[in-house]
Design a protein around this motif. Structure first.
Motif, PDB file in Angstrom:
ATOM      1  N   PRO A   1       1.595  86.479  62.123  1.00 32.49           N
ATOM      2  CA  PRO A   1       1.969  85.663  60.964  1.00 32.49           C
ATOM      3  C   PRO A   1       1.151  84.382  60.890  1.00 32.49           C
ATOM      4  CG  PRO A   1       3.902  86.372  62.202  1.00 32.49           C
ATOM      5  CD  PRO A   1       2.718  86.678  63.051  1.00 32.49           C
TER       6      PRO A   1
ATOM      7  N   VAL B   1       1.356  80.454  59.152  1.00 31.79           N
ATOM      8  CA  VAL B   1       2.401  79.535  58.708  1.00 31.79           C
ATOM      9  C   VAL B   1       1.785  78.333  58.005  1.00 31.79           C
ATOM     10  CG1 VAL B   1       4.221  77.979  59.495  1.00 31.79           C
ATOM     11  CG2 VAL B   1       4.040  80.273  60.482  1.00 31.79           C
TER      12      VAL B   1
ATOM     13  N   ILE C   1       3.876  82.336  55.701  1.00 30.94           N
ATOM     14  CA  ILE C   1       5.242  81.832  55.830  1.00 30.94           C
ATOM     15  C   ILE C   1       5.202  80.371  55.403  1.00 30.94           C
ATOM     16  CG2 ILE C   1       7.154  81.341  57.394  1.00 30.94           C
ATOM     17  CD1 ILE C   1       6.125  83.610  59.176  1.00 30.94           C
TER      18      ILE C   1
ATOM     19  N   HIS D   1      12.887  73.842  57.278  1.00 25.06           N
ATOM     20  CA  HIS D   1      12.920  73.463  58.693  1.00 25.06           C
ATOM     21  C   HIS D   1      12.535  72.006  58.837  1.00 25.06           C
ATOM     22  CE1 HIS D   1      12.877  74.040  63.010  1.00 25.06           C
ATOM     23  NE2 HIS D   1      11.717  73.390  63.056  1.00 25.06           N
TER      24      HIS D   1
ATOM     25  N   TRP E   1       9.645  79.707  66.094  1.00 19.03           N
ATOM     26  CA  TRP E   1       8.912  80.930  66.425  1.00 19.03           C
ATOM     27  C   TRP E   1       8.708  81.003  67.930  1.00 19.03           C
ATOM     28  CZ3 TRP E   1       7.249  77.784  62.335  1.00 19.03           C
ATOM     29  CH2 TRP E   1       7.528  78.304  61.056  1.00 19.03           C
ATOM     30  N   ALA E   2       8.554  82.220  68.412  1.00 17.51           N
ATOM     31  CA  ALA E   2       8.389  82.438  69.847  1.00 17.51           C
ATOM     32  C   ALA E   2       7.008  81.982  70.305  1.00 17.51           C
ATOM     33  CB  ALA E   2       8.585  83.915  70.170  1.00 17.51           C
TER      34      ALA E   2
ATOM     35  N   SER F   1       3.060  83.660  69.244  1.00 16.40           N
ATOM     36  CA  SER F   1       3.449  84.638  68.228  1.00 16.40           C
ATOM     37  C   SER F   1       2.702  84.504  66.900  1.00 16.40           C
ATOM     38  CB  SER F   1       4.952  84.534  67.956  1.00 16.40           C
ATOM     39  OG  SER F   1       5.287  83.244  67.450  1.00 16.40           O
ATOM     40  N   LEU F   2       2.037  83.368  66.628  1.00 16.06           N
ATOM     41  CA  LEU F   2       1.412  83.138  65.332  1.00 16.06           C
ATOM     42  C   LEU F   2      -0.107  83.212  65.422  1.00 16.06           C
ATOM     43  CD1 LEU F   2       3.491  80.104  64.001  1.00 16.06           C
ATOM     44  CD2 LEU F   2       3.978  82.544  63.742  1.00 16.06           C
TER      45      LEU F   2
ATOM     46  N   CYS G   1       2.904  73.457  67.826  1.00 17.40           N
ATOM     47  CA  CYS G   1       1.946  74.382  67.221  1.00 17.40           C
ATOM     48  C   CYS G   1       1.161  75.125  68.300  1.00 17.40           C
ATOM     49  CB  CYS G   1       0.991  73.617  66.306  1.00 17.40           C
ATOM     50  SG  CYS G   1       1.757  72.962  64.806  1.00 17.40           S
TER      51      CYS G   1
ATOM     52  N   VAL H   1       3.389  77.973  69.860  1.00 20.16           N
ATOM     53  CA  VAL H   1       3.695  79.184  69.092  1.00 20.16           C
ATOM     54  C   VAL H   1       2.455  79.967  68.671  1.00 20.16           C
ATOM     55  CG1 VAL H   1       5.866  78.203  68.291  1.00 20.16           C
ATOM     56  CG2 VAL H   1       3.814  77.941  66.876  1.00 20.16           C
TER      57      VAL H   1
END
Length: 233
Positions: free
Chosen positions: A23, A25, A38, A77, A85-86, A89-90, A114, A117
């Motif tokens: 993903p 963001v 996202i 948020h 987010w984990a 993961s991004l 940042c 993630v």
């Protein structure tokens, strides 16, 4: 992370960087909400659209609220809190004209989030107003007015520039016009590159408008200010 994907001028080659899958963001998106990203915003209106979209639409029909650019799917948020987010993961994070709205330590913590993630090879790209440009413009105006006879000087233009600093940029304590709409820090290239590096990013450099390791950056980027990009090794 190798710099082989960069052009000879030090800017990222947008067509050759192997951005990892995952993903992407857009933090503090405001009205810029491209598909395939996202889109995240911390405003009260974003909360209303995210959690009570039907109510938002009714209030607009009744004329109690203006129509908003926030769309279904907006993620609300508070960026002062850990990102939702984990770890690892991004693929990419972009944020335009957001970091300057945080006190420096809050911005540092957000930059660290940042890093947490993003995946290995993931890209963080930030765009903020350039403090050097602000004060260079002031110096140009000052020298122009200084060269004139005192009686013919336009002192008001200097006052307007200084007033802009204290109205829009100078740090304000929480609770005193400090709801995210005013700037709480002023960056320059040296400070912003250092912030990236302190938080662990590599291959950090200033980039030109629209030139990025992120292939569709044109869908997000609106301002040609100070733009810095780094990679999670």
């Amino acid at each position: 992370m190798s710099t082989a994907m960069e052009a000879s001028d030090g800017h990222a080659d947008p067509g050759s960087y192997p951005l990892p899958r995952g993903p992407r963001v857009n933090l503090g998106c405001g009205p810029v909400m491209p598909r395939d990203w996202i889109n995240v915003d911390g405003s009260r209106r974003a909360w209303l659209v995210a959690h009570a979209g039907g109510l938002d639409r009714r209030l607009v029909r009744l004329g109690l609220l203006r129509a908003t650019a926030f769309q279904k799917g907006i993620v609300h948020h508070d960026l002062r809190k850990p990102l939702p987010w984990a770890r690892d993961s991004l693929a990419a994070i972009y944020s335009g004209e957001v970091w300057e709205h945080f006190e420096y330590e809050d911005a540092r913590r957000l930059t660290e989030e940042c890093y947490r993630v993003l995946r290995k090879g993931g890209v963080l790209r930030l765009c903020v107003p350039d403090g050097v440009e602000f004060w260079e413009n002031y110096l140009v105006m000052f020298l122009e007015e200084q060269a004139r006879e005192p009686a013919s000087r336009d002192v008001a233009r200097l006052r307007r520039h200084v007033r802009m600093y204290f109205d829009d940029i100078c740090t304000r304590p929480p609770g005193l016009k400090s709801f995210g709409h005013f700037h709480k820090w002023q960056y320059d290239e040296v400070q912003l590159v250092d912030l990236f590096m302190r938080c662990g990013f590599k291959d950090v450099s200033r980039q030109a408008f629209g030139v990025s390791r992120i292939p569709d950056i044109g869908a997000l980027e609106r301002s040609n200010f100070l733009i810095v990009e780094g990679v999670k090794p």
